[in-house]
Design an enzyme around this catalytic site. Structure first.
Site, PDB file in Angstrom:
ATOM      1  N   ASN A  23       0.802  -1.228   0.000  1.00 38.80           N
ATOM      2  CA  ASN A  23       0.000   0.000   0.000  1.00 38.80           C
ATOM      3  C   ASN A  23       0.832   1.274   0.000  1.00 38.80           C
ATOM      4  OD1 ASN A  23      -2.294  -1.470  -0.180  1.00 38.80           O
ATOM      5  ND2 ASN A  23      -2.977  -1.122   1.935  1.00 38.80           N
ATOM      6  N   ASP A 304      -7.485  -3.574   7.607  1.00 34.91           N
ATOM      7  CA  ASP A 304      -6.850  -4.625   6.804  1.00 34.91           C
ATOM      8  C   ASP A 304      -6.399  -5.825   7.654  1.00 34.91           C
ATOM      9  OD1 ASP A 304      -7.288  -3.198   4.528  1.00 34.91           O
ATOM     10  OD2 ASP A 304      -5.227  -2.529   4.262  1.00 34.91           O
TER      11      ASP A 304
HETATM   12  C1  UD1 Z   1      -6.566   2.190   1.684  1.00 38.65           C
HETATM   13  C2  UD1 Z   1      -5.914   0.833   1.551  1.00 38.65           C
HETATM   14  C3  UD1 Z   1      -6.846  -0.265   2.033  1.00 38.65           C
HETATM   15  C4  UD1 Z   1      -7.310   0.047   3.448  1.00 38.65           C
HETATM   16  C5  UD1 Z   1      -7.892   1.449   3.534  1.00 38.65           C
HETATM   17  C6  UD1 Z   1      -8.236   1.869   4.960  1.00 38.65           C
HETATM   18  C7  UD1 Z   1      -4.448   1.131  -0.349  1.00 38.65           C
HETATM   19  C8  UD1 Z   1      -4.134   0.792  -1.759  1.00 38.65           C
HETATM   20  N1  UD1 Z   1      -5.575   0.608   0.144  1.00 38.65           N
HETATM   21  O1  UD1 Z   1      -7.723   2.172   0.834  1.00 38.65           O
HETATM   22  O2  UD1 Z   1      -6.147  -1.498   2.003  1.00 38.65           O
HETATM   23  O3  UD1 Z   1      -8.276  -0.897   3.854  1.00 38.65           O
HETATM   24  O4  UD1 Z   1      -6.946   2.415   3.035  1.00 38.65           O
HETATM   25  O5  UD1 Z   1      -7.103   1.815   5.764  1.00 38.65           O
HETATM   26  O6  UD1 Z   1      -3.696   1.803   0.322  1.00 38.65           O
HETATM   27  N2  UD1 Z   1     -14.053   7.278   1.540  1.00 38.65           N
HETATM   28  C9  UD1 Z   1     -15.058   8.069   1.036  1.00 38.65           C
HETATM   29  N3  UD1 Z   1     -14.805   8.757  -0.125  1.00 38.65           N
HETATM   30  C10 UD1 Z   1     -13.618   8.706  -0.770  1.00 38.65           C
HETATM   31  C11 UD1 Z   1     -12.601   7.895  -0.248  1.00 38.65           C
HETATM   32  C12 UD1 Z   1     -12.836   7.186   0.915  1.00 38.65           C
HETATM   33  O7  UD1 Z   1     -16.145   8.144   1.606  1.00 38.65           O
HETATM   34  O8  UD1 Z   1     -13.466   9.364  -1.812  1.00 38.65           O
HETATM   35  C13 UD1 Z   1     -14.282   6.513   2.796  1.00 38.65           C
HETATM   36  C14 UD1 Z   1     -14.240   5.011   2.555  1.00 38.65           C
HETATM   37  O9  UD1 Z   1     -15.493   4.521   2.125  1.00 38.65           O
HETATM   38  C15 UD1 Z   1     -13.829   4.497   3.919  1.00 38.65           C
HETATM   39  C16 UD1 Z   1     -12.923   5.604   4.450  1.00 38.65           C
HETATM   40  O10 UD1 Z   1     -13.200   6.762   3.666  1.00 38.65           O
HETATM   41  O11 UD1 Z   1     -14.949   4.382   4.768  1.00 38.65           O
HETATM   42  C17 UD1 Z   1     -11.457   5.305   4.369  1.00 38.65           C
HETATM   43  O12 UD1 Z   1     -11.133   4.866   3.046  1.00 38.65           O
HETATM   44  P1  UD1 Z   1      -9.698   5.170   2.414  1.00 38.65           P
HETATM   45  O13 UD1 Z   1      -8.766   5.494   3.527  1.00 38.65           O
HETATM   46  O14 UD1 Z   1      -9.858   6.161   1.323  1.00 38.65           O
HETATM   47  O15 UD1 Z   1      -9.304   3.781   1.774  1.00 38.65           O
HETATM   48  P2  UD1 Z   1      -8.445   3.547   0.475  1.00 38.65           P
HETATM   49  O16 UD1 Z   1      -7.428   4.610   0.309  1.00 38.65           O
HETATM   50  O17 UD1 Z   1      -9.346   3.241  -0.677  1.00 38.65           O
END
Ligand code: UD1
Length: 421
Positions: A23, A304
């Site tokens: 990640n 995770d």
């Molecule tokens: C990253 C990790 C993933 C991990 C997650 C949370 C990578 C490639 N993946 O995913 O393995 O499980 O962090 O630690 O690094 N959200 C929104 N809108 C957005 C973006 C996120 O509402 O535009 C929400 C998501 O639904 C979730 C929260 O924010 O509830 C956190 O998600 P996020 O930290 O963005 O996860 P990822 O970056 O996709």
């Protein structure tokens, strides 16, 4: 398609080197687009998600090679600013190219990722961040189409801390005009690593590891050589494996400061850990004590590791409740664990786990990356044979997991699974 065949009940013993973080590798690779030239990133794991990101960078025009965990990215001749659906649908983290493409070309066309086994995973905060920096965004034909004559620093307050959106905005803002402040920024080590990489290239990012990050835009970034951080989730997964099977294992090449919440939970579950800054040893004997927990952004317990923790609690001496506050639907592993005899009920975003005396091997199916890890762990602890199908999920994020487990004494092999139509 490959499957794993696991004969459970073998304790794990020995020493294992932890790989580089998946990640962190993915945003680091995307960030290489910011500075045209030859970048070298060390400690990059050889995984399917890394190959997918390499493929995407090649489509954009970069030359990418991975040799003995050193990735060379020559980003001089990039000219294509699109991330096609065919790739983004297989790996959501492809959206990390949005910020760098916009910064470098003033244009980006990135497919919307669509659904996911964990329920809705929107990218609205990535889009909001780009808009706040002055980009015009149109959602058209399933794509995010972004344009900006010039990106201008802004104050961006996220409603929730998002790892991906924080990283994307940091990359877009690194060369924007003026200062960007991200409030409610993600504090994850992977985001700190990305900021350190951008700073090594000549960027000016402060507040690393806090929830307020400030980015002073610079006019140019230069390619560099950089060392990726170790994979804290791989380390946590192996610790849970040993906790389940019993034995004594030392994990090396990790950063203990990144894994504190998992260490604390294992200690509360009765396991003996010896921790030094880059190494941890676990001595495991007997059943885990039940430990309730809630996932939370860093430095909390990582979502995770939720599935692996549920596997551990399935054999605990008592009942526990595990709540996922980040991804409230991330429980596809539960039905598969039940096939092995686990006693788990999901209520809302909480799994209520009643520890059983033993699990019994059965055919199970991978549904996503960490769910697959939890099933391998359960299979290692179960009596008899477990066949885990669709292991391509595990190959996305764990480097040679079966070889690493075998080196510790596990009975696990990869076999070809005939496709039944
Ligand atoms: C990253 C990790 C993933 C991990 C997650 C949370 C990578 C490639 N993946 O995913 O393995 O499980 O962090 O630690 O690094 N959200 C929104 N809108 C957005 C973006 C996120 O509402 O535009 C929400 C998501 O639904 C979730 C929260 O924010 O509830 C956190 O998600 P996020 O930290 O963005 O996860 P990822 O970056 O996709």
């Amino acid at each position: 398609m490959d499957k794993f065949v696991i004969h459970g009940g073998k304790p794990l013993n020995g020493t294992l080197k932890i790989s580089g973080a998946k990640n962190a590798s993915l945003p680091l690779m995307a960030a290489a687009l910011l500075a045209p030239g030859v970048h070298r990133i060390h400690n990059v794991p050889d995984l399917r998600d890394v190959s997918t990101m390499a493929h995407l960078l090649r489509i954009i025009g970069a030359r990418v090679e991975l040799h003995e965990h050193t990735m060379t990215i020559d980003s001089r001749d990039c000219s294509f600013y699109e991330a096609p659906y065919e790739l983004v649908k297989t790996m959501r983290a492809s959206v990390y190219v949005l910020g760098p493409l916009l910064a470098r070309f003033g244009r980006a066309r990135v497919s919307l990722p669509g659904g996911c086994a964990w329920g809705p995973r929107p990218v609205d905060l990535h889009i909001l961040g780009m808009q706040r920096l002055g980009a015009q965004i149109n959602l058209q034909d399933g794509y995010i189409e972004a344009r900006a004559k010039e990106l201008v620093g802004a104050r961006i307050t996220f409603p929730v801390a998002s790892v991906g959106a924080t990283g994307n905005v940091m990359m877009a803002a690194a060369m924007a005009k003026g200062k960007t402040i991200i409030e409610k920024a993600a504090r994850e080590p992977e985001i700190v690593a990305l900021a350190e990489y951008i700073n090594a290239m000549g960027g000016r990012i402060t507040g690393l590891g806090t929830d307020q990050i400030e980015i002073e835009g610079v006019s140019e970034l230069k390619p560099v050589e950089f060392e990726n951080i170790p994979d804290r989730i791989e380390a946590g997964t192996f610790l849970c494996a040993v906790a389940l099977t019993g034995g004594e294992v030392t994990l090396t090449n990790l950063k203990s400061a990144h894994i504190g919440a998992v260490f604390d939970s294992l200690e509360r579950a009765g396991f003996n850990l010896t921790v030094s800054p880059e190494k941890v040893s676990i001595q495991a004997k007997g059943r885990a004590l039940p430990v309730d927990l809630r996932t939370a952004p860093f430095p909390g317990f990582p979502t995770d590791m939720q599935a692996q923790w549920i596997s551990l609690m399935s054999l605990a001496a008592g009942s526990s409740g595990i709540t996922d506050t980040i991804y409230t639907d991330r429980f596809t592993h539960v039905a598969e664990l039940q096939r092995l005899g686990a006693d788990i009920r999901v209520e809302g975003n909480t799994a209520l786990v009643r520890g059983v005396d033993h699990l019994k091997g059965a055919p199970v199916m991978s549904t996503d990356l960490r769910a697959s890890a939890s099933l391998i762990l359960a299979g290692l602890a179960a009596q008899g044979r477990t066949d885990l199908s669709r292991v391509y999920h595990i190959d996305r994020g764990y480097e040679r997991i079966e070889e690493k487990l075998r080196s510790l004494g596990a009975d696990i092999s990869r076999e070809d699974e005939p496709i039944v139509t």
